[in-house]
Design an enzyme around this catalytic site. Structure first.
Site, PDB file in Angstrom:
ATOM      1  N   GLU A   1     -40.654 -10.092  10.120  1.00 25.50           N
ATOM      2  CA  GLU A   1     -39.117 -10.297  10.288  1.00 25.50           C
ATOM      3  C   GLU A   1     -38.703  -9.663  11.563  1.00 25.50           C
ATOM      4  OE1 GLU A   1     -36.863 -11.865   8.671  1.00 25.50           O
ATOM      5  OE2 GLU A   1     -37.873 -12.325   7.049  1.00 25.50           O
TER       6      GLU A   1
ATOM      7  N   ASP B   1     -29.071 -12.041  11.499  1.00 26.14           N
ATOM      8  CA  ASP B   1     -29.964 -11.071  10.775  1.00 26.14           C
ATOM      9  C   ASP B   1     -30.098  -9.914  11.547  1.00 26.14           C
ATOM     10  OD1 ASP B   1     -29.891 -13.171   8.790  1.00 26.14           O
ATOM     11  OD2 ASP B   1     -31.873 -13.701   9.125  1.00 26.14           O
TER      12      ASP B   1
END
Length: 142
Positions: free
Chosen positions: A51, A65
């Site tokens: 991520e 995000d």
């Protein structure tokens, strides 16, 4: 003199909230200290690697995000000055070296997805793509 004092205070404040790139073992030990279940640690390490590359200042400008866990501004945090979203936090709060608030939010997200899909890790697209399986190798050398 006042300008000097203000400058010193500003530098001191900024140094308290700097971003950080964790090492994998440091990250594992940090979330372990937050009470993450031992059986989940290696999967969280895998997810954080894919991520954000363990970078607390990571931002995906396409998906919105934020932080080391890539917490979504659509559902979980506010891009404004006031806290909001499901975690009642500002997205900017997820960009500093203190990931304790990130960890609290991640547990909220995880538990929400346990209720929806039976698997809390399903909230992260990297889980299905890279981290669904034996992740024990992520803790090698830790």
């Amino acid at each position: 003199m006042k300008l000097l004092l203000a400058s010193v205070l500003l530098v001191a404040f900024l140094s308290l909230s700097e971003a950080k790139i964790f090492g994998k073992c440091e990250f594992a030990n940090t979330i372990r200290g937050f009470g993450f279940p031992e059986g989940e640690i290696s999967t969280w390490v895998c997810i954080a690697n894919y991520e954000s590359a363990f970078n607390t200042d990571a931002t995906n400008t396409v998906t919105g995000d934020h932080g080391i866990f890539q917490i979504s501004q659509i559902y979980w945090c506010s891009t404004g000055d006031s806290p909001g979203g499901g975690c009642n936090k500002r997205c900017a709060d997820f960009h500093d070296d203190d990931i304790s608030d990130d960890a609290v939010c991640v547990r909220v997200i995880f538990n929400e997805f346990v209720g929806m899909t039976g698997n809390g890790f399903d909230a992260w697209t990297t889980y299905a793509a890279y981290c669904n399986g034996d992740n024990s190798g992520w803790l090698d050398g830790c």
